[in-house]
Design a protein around this motif. Structure first.
Motif, mmCIF file in Angstrom:
data_model
loop_
_atom_site.group_PDB
_atom_site.id
_atom_site.type_symbol
_atom_site.label_atom_id
_atom_site.label_comp_id
_atom_site.label_asym_id
_atom_site.label_seq_id
_atom_site.Cartn_x
_atom_site.Cartn_y
_atom_site.Cartn_z
ATOM 1 N N LYS A 38 0.853 -1.183 0.000
ATOM 2 C CA LYS A 38 0.000 0.000 0.000
ATOM 3 C C LYS A 38 0.897 1.243 0.000
ATOM 4 N N HIS A 39 0.656 2.152 -0.957
ATOM 5 C CA HIS A 39 1.485 3.356 -1.053
ATOM 6 C C HIS A 39 0.764 4.423 -1.867
ATOM 7 N N SER A 40 1.336 5.610 -1.892
ATOM 8 C CA SER A 40 0.856 6.689 -2.759
ATOM 9 C C SER A 40 2.072 7.269 -3.477
ATOM 10 N N HIS A 41 1.862 8.285 -4.310
ATOM 11 C CA HIS A 41 2.945 8.871 -5.093
ATOM 12 C C HIS A 41 3.111 10.349 -4.724
ATOM 13 N N PRO A 42 3.954 10.655 -3.738
ATOM 14 C CA PRO A 42 4.148 12.061 -3.356
ATOM 15 C C PRO A 42 4.804 12.856 -4.482
ATOM 16 N N HIS A 65 -2.878 2.979 -2.810
ATOM 17 C CA HIS A 65 -3.197 1.819 -3.642
ATOM 18 C C HIS A 65 -2.166 0.728 -3.408
ATOM 19 N N GLY A 66 -2.505 -0.491 -3.765
ATOM 20 C CA GLY A 66 -1.629 -1.649 -3.591
ATOM 21 C C GLY A 66 -2.392 -2.911 -3.934
ATOM 22 N N SER A 67 -1.851 -4.051 -3.518
ATOM 23 C CA SER A 67 -2.517 -5.319 -3.850
ATOM 24 C C SER A 67 -3.320 -5.885 -2.673
ATOM 25 N N ASN A 68 -3.496 -5.071 -1.620
ATOM 26 C CA ASN A 68 -4.271 -5.493 -0.447
ATOM 27 C C ASN A 68 -3.701 -6.784 0.154
ATOM 28 N N ASP A 69 -2.374 -6.901 0.128
ATOM 29 C CA ASP A 69 -1.632 -8.084 0.603
ATOM 30 C C ASP A 69 -1.945 -9.344 -0.199
ATOM 31 N N GLU A 70 -2.615 -9.196 -1.342
ATOM 32 C CA GLU A 70 -2.874 -10.322 -2.241
ATOM 33 C C GLU A 70 -1.597 -10.605 -3.020
ATOM 34 N N LYS A 71 -1.166 -11.854 -3.006
ATOM 35 C CA LYS A 71 0.048 -12.236 -3.725
ATOM 36 C C LYS A 71 -0.221 -12.352 -5.221
ATOM 37 N N ASN A 72 0.759 -11.916 -5.984
ATOM 38 C CA ASN A 72 0.703 -12.092 -7.419
ATOM 39 C C ASN A 72 0.941 -13.570 -7.723
ATOM 40 N N ASN A 73 0.080 -14.179 -8.497
ATOM 41 C CA ASN A 73 0.224 -15.602 -8.821
ATOM 42 C C ASN A 73 0.648 -15.854 -10.262
#
Length: 192
Positions: free
Chosen positions: A104-108, A170-178
């Motif tokens: 989870k991050h944003s773009h400063p 935004h981010g992947s909500n701790d969902e792993k990329n498969n």
């Protein structure tokens, strides 16, 4: 007789453009990044690398009309968002392998940011956008609506473009990329 008016006062604009690039254009950008130096990045966890901070102007190497089309979409967004014209600032590529996570991050230091999906498949992780209303936790939510949802996600397809305000987490909500390899070109903007 009384009238009732529902007023949506603080909506957040996310522009989703399906099939912004075709497969050949995606491969063109990927090929430009093959010899670029990659390193770890705080926004990525697990087997993932990025050109962020190293070669942070990937789009400057593209010789087709892709950059012009991106700028056009950015400025369509700016009009809808209600801000003055924007220009691309920096761009980078994130490459995620299986079981990696986008934190989870944003773009400063940016106005509008974008993500362009160069290599994804049905096993690739989604992108989640998080509700910026910090007081939402004070509410006992009975039903998820645009007013009460904690997050909203997209399942990007090859060539899709997503534009959003840079401050939006935004981010992947701790969902792993498969997927074996998930490649996303991201970029930031500044006022023209």
């Amino acid at each position: 007789m009384s009238n009732t008016l529902n007023v949506k006062v603080f909506p957040t604009l996310i522009k989703y453009v399906n099939s912004f690039l075709n497969k050949k254009e995606c491969e063109e950008i990927i090929n430009l990044t093959l010899n670029k130096k990659l390193s770890s990045h705080l926004s990525l966890k697990g087997e993932a690398k990025s050109t962020h901070g190293l070669n942070s102007n990937i789009l400057s190497n593209i010789k087709s009309n892709i950059v012009e089309n991106i700028n056009n979409k950015i400025n369509e967004y700016a009009i809808d968002y209600g801000v003055r014209k924007l220009k691309l600032d920096n761009s980078w590529v994130n490459i995620q392998n299986k079981n990696s996570i986008l934190n989870k991050h944003s773009h400063p230091d940016s106005i509008v940011s974008g993500a362009l999906y160069l290599k994804v498949d049905k096993n690739s992780s989604k992108i989640y956008f998080y509700n910026p209303n910090t007081y939402l936790t004070f509410v006992n939510v009975l039903k998820q609506t645009e007013f009460s949802c904690e997050n909203y996600y997209f399942t990007p397809q090859l060539g899709d473009l997503i534009l959003f305000p840079s401050w939006l987490m935004h981010g992947s909500n701790d969902e792993k990329n498969n997927s074996i390899e998930r490649i996303v070109l991201s970029f930031n903007t500044l006022y023209l």
